[in-house]
Design an enzyme around this catalytic site. Structure first.
Site, mmCIF file in Angstrom:
data_model
loop_
_atom_site.group_PDB
_atom_site.id
_atom_site.type_symbol
_atom_site.label_atom_id
_atom_site.label_comp_id
_atom_site.label_asym_id
_atom_site.label_seq_id
_atom_site.Cartn_x
_atom_site.Cartn_y
_atom_site.Cartn_z
ATOM 1 N N CYS A 70 14.440 -6.194 -15.219
ATOM 2 C CA CYS A 70 15.121 -6.953 -14.515
ATOM 3 C C CYS A 70 15.536 -6.219 -13.238
ATOM 4 O O CYS A 70 15.542 -4.954 -13.290
ATOM 5 C CB CYS A 70 16.182 -7.925 -15.166
ATOM 6 S SG CYS A 70 17.513 -6.744 -15.522
ATOM 7 N N CYS B 140 18.210 -3.756 -13.785
ATOM 8 C CA CYS B 140 17.644 -2.288 -14.083
ATOM 9 C C CYS B 140 17.368 -1.570 -12.731
ATOM 10 O O CYS B 140 17.572 -0.094 -12.804
ATOM 11 C CB CYS B 140 16.417 -2.219 -15.112
ATOM 12 S SG CYS B 140 17.025 -3.274 -16.537
ATOM 13 N N ASP C 156 -17.714 -1.648 12.617
ATOM 14 C CA ASP C 156 -18.350 -0.094 12.412
ATOM 15 C C ASP C 156 -19.502 -0.020 13.048
ATOM 16 O O ASP C 156 -20.426 -1.132 12.821
ATOM 17 C CB ASP C 156 -18.284 0.251 10.878
ATOM 18 C CG ASP C 156 -18.795 1.749 10.589
ATOM 19 O OD1 ASP C 156 -18.258 2.448 11.579
ATOM 20 O OD2 ASP C 156 -19.351 1.787 9.937
ATOM 21 N N ASP D 173 -18.350 -0.285 6.194
ATOM 22 C CA ASP D 173 -19.029 -0.125 4.765
ATOM 23 C C ASP D 173 -18.863 1.271 4.532
ATOM 24 O O ASP D 173 -19.374 1.744 3.328
ATOM 25 C CB ASP D 173 -20.618 -0.374 5.144
ATOM 26 C CG ASP D 173 -21.210 0.807 5.779
ATOM 27 O OD1 ASP D 173 -20.813 1.369 6.628
ATOM 28 O OD2 ASP D 173 -22.457 1.376 5.146
ATOM 29 N N ASP E 165 -14.002 3.960 6.427
ATOM 30 C CA ASP E 165 -13.456 2.607 7.045
ATOM 31 C C ASP E 165 -12.505 2.100 6.185
ATOM 32 O O ASP E 165 -11.812 1.299 6.751
ATOM 33 C CB ASP E 165 -14.664 1.540 7.236
ATOM 34 C CG ASP E 165 -15.694 2.230 8.059
ATOM 35 O OD1 ASP E 165 -15.444 2.779 9.088
ATOM 36 O OD2 ASP E 165 -16.927 1.775 7.719
#
Length: 827
Positions: free
Chosen positions: A110, A113, A521, A722, A726
């Site tokens: 929790c 903690c 790109d 891609d 990138d």
């Protein structure tokens, strides 16, 4: 502190962990002159440590029901973590001399903690930073190594009852898998309950039609009640936990109305079933309750699945590194060793086809290295003595001997990982419209329900007041409001997959709608990412014989440029008279045909041989280079015989996609690591409505900075790419969009993947527009429904049976409207 065993049983709970006390486990302890009861000596010791350290505020943050286990002792092997060799895998050193480690903490339950661990560590003089993530259960600790050992911090946490071990990605993945599996089980059980309760509901509401006797009514009601209670207790418990936390934080969330709807409907139906009062009409709503639990869990499971894939980017990045390296000993012997055993200054050999294991400096050798995954440059780069190589890149032709210079966190690839993580952490999480409405919605409905009860209690009787007030809660249960956003996003994302647009994060559907600047790109995005022959010129008469000889030479080579030339020369047969073939790293290939030596390679090689070119030929070659083309020349010992120009051609759809974006007022930029001349040449070939901005010669780490700079100017930026280089830019952008053939890294870093090619980008925007429009319609439907039925319910004009039917019908309207996205979006 003193302890003693009890002589008789006492009532109560453990002061620290909250467990019930029994005859066998009661421990008395004096904490700061106050006597408290504990279940074990471990809890008593931890409580004493907390108070002695001035951290007694911990018990203000701790939940009243503390379901954590008895604290365990500190790990006996904590000293092992002080080993420098072991720390190399998870400890990072900073320029100021401090060390940073990521530790996985077992036992966190929790926010209390989290607070306790951070406060305990920050009280240590040598600790400069301590931050705990509750969701990931991970501690990021920074300390001064000359003042403290890591084991000391681990021992402190151990005394508090928390186990700390070096953080590993696979451990987090296992924990995520376990949580997702638990959600799957709860969803499946809710579905089972829903199906069976609906079967009983058919018998209840259609008993006379099916010829079922009235005496069986009680059987079906008790059957439904027991099943529904089991479904709520197991599948729906998280709703009540979340609702209680939101109440304590005074920040109502969706769990609060969900819990109210479930509990009021179930409790009223159970009251009617058990006591069967004659003062109220006999109607139960178990079917509505079970349906509600199931549908909400389905939505949360889909959301959990999306979140799980979001954290796998770095794992795919680091997978580019080989697992072993070839170490050269002082005596010249070579040994294959694990990558983690490589040390700074080690001498390594990189053979053709190998991936470079670490960042280093070339000591000897001459080769070409494909750095496209790092720099974005499509052409291999020459590496020789003094050149720098980057871990994860691909050696192509010759052998290299390198000295390891940067390892672990200092390597270029690790820095890219760091950039990806920083960009992910800095992203602003969207908050749905429903979450903003629900707090007010809940307050108003509760108030209206209370007003309804008081009014009818004065006008009629208790039973009528109760039935009417519960009807208000049931019919206004925010099922439709809760499903409005997640259902539309789920449908939209599913449709995107069918149309070639993979939506990896639901928030991207909202953010796509706001993009006003798209950054592309170049290599592999606007272009095909593959070099092909775009022009060839022969300067001798016997063209067929020359191309047959070139075909034979290039077929014997494994260079990427050679493969492109071989594909272009397929119509010409290979000359079988090739002999004395030689591959000269960084220059090209040569071979003898009937005693005549032929060279195929770079322009620099030709010039180094002293061959003079005419002014006209020089201008032609210079023009090709200005177009961003790669030149391969064919020559003998005396003269230039022919030349071939290779280029990365534009995709057929690039221009039309950019024009479509510009027509909607979107600004378009080109971002690449290629040379400026090459990038400008590509931009000039695009047929666009307006010139696009070209940003060239950008280093990997700078791509994310360029995106961030645009964002600081007020733009909502989308990045389309891609390559691995990138990945940081994709995560930094408001929406990262990867191509379908993208590397695993960029695909995992992106929010959207275009499986159907670049021409699917307009489809992604259309999908976003229709999904967001549907969400707004769903919110209007759900709110309009509530505005219509609330006055009727408060006036006692709605029958409880109608309330039970209307509640799921409102949800079905929302779901049905979401399904219409299929007809509104065309691929």
């Amino acid at each position: 502190m003193n302890t003693q065993n009890p002589t008789e049983a006492l009532e109560g709970t453990c002061f620290h962990c909250g467990l019930m006390l029994t005859k066998q486990n009661i421990i008395h302890a004096d904490i700061q002159d106050e006597s408290h009861d504990f279940c074990c000596t471990g809890c008593a010791q931890v409580c004493a440590i907390i108070h002695d350290s001035g951290l007694d505020s911990f018990y203000k943050f701790a939940p009243e029901s503390r379901d954590w286990n008895t604290p365990e002792q500190a790990p006996e092997d904590a000293k092992l973590f002080d080993s420098l060799e072991l720390q190399a895998d998870f400890v990072r050193q900073f320029p100021d001399g401090t060390y940073q480690a990521d530790l996985l903490i077992e036992g966190i339950h929790c926010p209390a903690c989290v607070w306790l661990i951070e406060q305990a560590l920050q009280h240590m003089d040598a600790v400069t930073f301590a931050d705990v993530s509750l969701t990931r259960r991970r501690l990021r600790l920074r300390w001064k190594p000359d003042e403290m050992l890591l084991s000391e911090a681990i021992l402190v946490m151990g005394k508090l009852g928390y186990q700390a071990i070096p953080y590993q990605e696979d451990l987090e993945q296992k924990a995520n898998k376990a949580r997702r599996q638990d959600l799957l089980f709860r969803m499946a059980f809710a579905g089972f309950v829903f199906a069976n309760v609906m079967t009983a509901a058919v018998c209840l509401y259609g008993g006379s039609f099916f010829g079922i006797a009235d005496e069986w009514r009680a059987v079906f009601e008790w059957y439904s009640m027991v099943l529904t209670f089991a479904g709520i207790a197991y599948s729906g418990r998280t709703f009540f936990i979340g609702a209680w936390k939101s109440i304590k934080a005074v920040k109502p969330n969706m769990d609060l109305p969900i819990s109210i709807g479930i509990s009021t409907s179930f409790l009223w139906s159970s009251y009617v079933t058990i006591f069967n009062p004659d003062t109220v009409e006999h109607h139960v709503y178990f079917d509505s309750v079970s349906m509600f639990v199931f549908l909400i869990l389905v939505g949360r499971f889909l959301e959990s699945s999306a979140r799980e894939t979001a954290g796998s980017t770095t794992r795919h990045l680091l997978a580019l590194l080989p697992r072993a390296a070839r170490l050269i000993h002082d005596n010249g012997d070579e040994e294959l060793i694990p990558l983690r055993s490589v040390k700074q200054g080690d001498i390594l050999r990189i053979k053709p086809g190998d991936r470079v294991p670490v960042d280093g400096e070339v000591l000897d050798g001459y080769s070409e290295v494909d750095e496209s995954i790092i720099s974005g440059e499509s052409r291999p780069l020459i590496k020789k003595q003094g050149s720098q190589v980057v871990g994860g890149t691909q050696n192509i032709s010759g052998q290299l001997k390198i000295k390891a210079t940067h390892l672990g966190h200092e390597s270029v690839l690790s820095q890219i990982v760091e950039l990806v993580e920083q960009a992910q952490d800095s992203k602003v999480k969207i908050q749905g419209v429903a979450d903003k409405i629900v707090p007010w919605f809940v307050t108003i409905i509760l108030a209206l329900s209370a007003v309804t009860f008081l009014y009818w209690f004065n006008q009629a009787d208790f039973a009528t007041a109760t039935m009417t007030a519960v009807t208000v809660l049931i019919i206004t249960c925010p099922c439709a409001l809760g499903l409005a956003t997640p259902m539309a996003i789920s449908i939209g994302a599913g449709l995107g997959g069918k149309l070639g647009v993979l939506i990896k994060r639901g928030s991207a559907l909202e953010q796509l709608l706001h993009l006003n600047h798209i950054v592309f790109d170049k290599t592999g995005t606007l272009t095909h990412g593959q070099l092909t022959v775009v022009h060839q010129q022969v300067l001798v008469k016997d063209e067929s014989q020359l191309w047959s000889q070139v075909h034979a030479l290039e077929q014997a080579s494994e260079h990427p440029l050679a493969q492109a030339i071989v594909s272009a020369l397929e119509p010409f047969p290979t000359d079988k008279n090739l002999s004395k073939f030689n591959n000269i790293a960084g220059r090209g290939v040569e071979g003898s045909f009937n005693g005549s030596l032929l060279h195929v390679g770079s322009l620099g090689w030709l010039l180094s041989e002293g061959i003079v070119l005419t002014d006209e030929i020089s201008k032609q070659l210079q023009h090709e280079e200005q177009q961003g083309h790669t030149l391969v020349v064919i020559f003998n010992d005396k003269e230039l015989l022919a030349w071939v120009a290779l280029g990365d051609e534009l995709r057929d759809e690039s221009s039309s996609v950019i024009r479509a974006l510009q027509s909607q007022g979107v600004i378009v930029s080109l971002l690449t690591g290629d040379r400026k001349a090459s990038a400008q040449a590509i931009a000039a070939q695009l047929d666009t409505l307006e010139p696009i901005q070209v940003i060239a010669e950008v280093l990997p780490g700078e791509k994310a900075d360029k995106i961030k700079a645009l964002q600081t100017q007020g733009f909502h930026v989308g990045m389309v790419g891609d390559g691995v280089n990138d990945a940081p830019a994709l995560t930094q952008a408001d929406v990262g969009i990867a191509m379908g053939q993208a590397t695993d890294v960029s695909a995992h870093a992106a929010d959207v993947v275009l499986l159907g090619g670049l021409n699917k980008l307009p489809t992604a925007f259309s999908l976003s527009t229709q999904t967001m429009k549907t969400i707004k319609q769903n919110l209007a439907l759900s709110l309009g429904y509530n505005i219509l039925v609330i006055p009727l319910a408060m006036g006692g004009m709605i029958h409880p049976l109608f309330a039970a039917i209307a509640m799921p019908v409102s949800s079905l309207l929302v779901i049905g409207n979401a399904l219409l996205i299929h007809k509104r979006v065309k691929g």
